[in-house]
Design a protein around this motif. Structure first.
Motif, PDB file in Angstrom:
ATOM      1  N   GLU A   1       0.650  -1.594  -0.631  1.00 57.25           N
ATOM      2  CA  GLU A   1       0.020   0.114   0.028  1.00 57.25           C
ATOM      3  C   GLU A   1       0.579   1.326  -0.047  1.00 57.25           C
ATOM      4  N   ASP A   2       2.088   1.414   0.035  1.00 57.81           N
ATOM      5  CA  ASP A   2       3.156   1.894   0.003  1.00 57.81           C
ATOM      6  C   ASP A   2       3.426   3.189  -1.711  1.00 57.81           C
ATOM      7  N   PHE A   3       2.938   2.122  -2.368  1.00 59.44           N
ATOM      8  CA  PHE A   3       3.163   2.296  -3.575  1.00 59.44           C
ATOM      9  C   PHE A   3       1.784   2.742  -4.861  1.00 59.44           C
ATOM     10  N   VAL A   4       1.684   3.608  -5.474  1.00 61.46           N
ATOM     11  CA  VAL A   4      -0.004   3.399  -5.591  1.00 61.46           C
ATOM     12  C   VAL A   4       1.216   4.136  -7.499  1.00 61.46           C
TER      13      VAL A   4
ATOM     14  N   PHE B   1       8.193  14.878 -13.493  1.00 63.68           N
ATOM     15  CA  PHE B   1       8.122  14.642 -11.673  1.00 63.68           C
ATOM     16  C   PHE B   1       7.116  15.728 -11.265  1.00 63.68           C
ATOM     17  N   TRP B   2       6.337  15.469  -9.847  1.00 67.09           N
ATOM     18  CA  TRP B   2       5.202  15.663  -9.010  1.00 67.09           C
ATOM     19  C   TRP B   2       5.715  15.949  -7.493  1.00 67.09           C
ATOM     20  N   GLU B   3       5.730  17.009  -7.312  1.00 66.78           N
ATOM     21  CA  GLU B   3       6.743  17.410  -5.882  1.00 66.78           C
ATOM     22  C   GLU B   3       5.100  17.169  -4.675  1.00 66.78           C
ATOM     23  N   ASN B   4       4.064  16.914  -5.323  1.00 65.77           N
ATOM     24  CA  ASN B   4       2.914  15.966  -3.677  1.00 65.77           C
ATOM     25  C   ASN B   4       2.441  14.843  -5.173  1.00 65.77           C
ATOM     26  N   LYS B   5       1.863  14.140  -4.026  1.00 68.78           N
ATOM     27  CA  LYS B   5       0.998  13.064  -4.107  1.00 68.78           C
ATOM     28  C   LYS B   5       0.212  12.682  -4.655  1.00 68.78           C
TER      29      LYS B   5
ATOM     30  N   ILE C   1      10.836  14.783  -5.442  1.00 69.39           N
ATOM     31  CA  ILE C   1       9.689  14.118  -6.028  1.00 69.39           C
ATOM     32  C   ILE C   1       8.537  13.223  -5.117  1.00 69.39           C
ATOM     33  N   SER C   2       7.249  13.066  -5.551  1.00 71.53           N
ATOM     34  CA  SER C   2       6.164  12.159  -4.861  1.00 71.53           C
ATOM     35  C   SER C   2       5.746  11.334  -4.818  1.00 71.53           C
TER      36      SER C   2
ATOM     37  N   ALA D   1       9.149   5.154   1.590  1.00 73.82           N
ATOM     38  CA  ALA D   1      10.703   5.337   1.998  1.00 73.82           C
ATOM     39  C   ALA D   1      11.135   6.245   0.482  1.00 73.82           C
ATOM     40  N   GLN D   2      11.011   6.090  -0.528  1.00 76.62           N
ATOM     41  CA  GLN D   2      11.244   7.166  -1.256  1.00 76.62           C
ATOM     42  C   GLN D   2      10.683   8.942  -1.521  1.00 76.62           C
ATOM     43  N   ASN D   3       9.829   8.824  -0.926  1.00 72.95           N
ATOM     44  CA  ASN D   3       9.612  10.108  -1.321  1.00 72.95           C
ATOM     45  C   ASN D   3      10.357  11.728  -0.521  1.00 72.95           C
TER      46      ASN D   3
END
Length: 162
Positions: free
Chosen positions: A24-27, A67-71, A99-100, A145-147
């Motif tokens: 669930e960490d990755f969407v 790239f986007w800065e937010n989810k 990058i998010s 972990a990558q956010n």
């Protein structure tokens, strides 16, 4: 006594520092696969900084995305492009550790990619914790972990494995 206290402190510190990713960490889009990996600096990929070049100024863009800065593709964004296969590219000071969300694909819109997004860049190499993304499409969240950790990336055509 001192050894026991030191050992307990080290175990406690390591236990809290290790982030084990959960599904669930990755969407991401269907057809995209993601996993975390680590590349020591000695095995890092040679990289260059082309962050200030515009897409129009780069010839032969093989891979591109945003790239986007937010989810969920929120906030500021930047279009990126990589002109060579398997060469590392620094995302730039303005996007380093910011990058998010991201998208990746071929300009032609066909084919699948294997991209590795690294957390560290030392001016000549991409290395460290990395997110391996296989496929073409969008990732609305790169995972805890990558956010806000990605510094550079490298892509190559997907040929069945990364």
């Amino acid at each position: 006594m001192f050894t026991r206290v030191l050992a307990t402190a080290i175990i406690s510190l390591l236990g809290s520092a290790v982030a084990i990713p959960r599904p669930e960490d990755f969407v991401h889009d269907a057809g995209i696969q993601m996993k975390l990996d680590y590349v020591p600096i000695e095995q890092g990929i040679e990289a260059i900084d082309i962050s200030n070049a515009t897409l129009g100024a780069r010839e032969n863009i093989f891979f591109q995305g945003r790239f986007w800065e937010n989810k969920n593709f929120g906030g500021a964004s930047k279009t990126w492009g990589m002109p060579n296969f398997a060469t590392g590219y620094y995302v730039g000071d303005g996007w380093n550790d910011r990058i998010s969300s991201l998208s990746q694909g071929y300009p032609s819109g066909t084919g699948a990619l294997c991209c590795r997004w690294y957390n560290d860049y030392d001016g000549s190499k991409c290395y460290g914790s990395s997110l391996i993304v296989t496929g073409t499409g969008s990732i609305s969240y790169v995972g805890d972990a990558q956010n806000d950790q990605i510094s550079c990336g490298a892509c190559w055509p997907w040929t069945g494995s990364c």
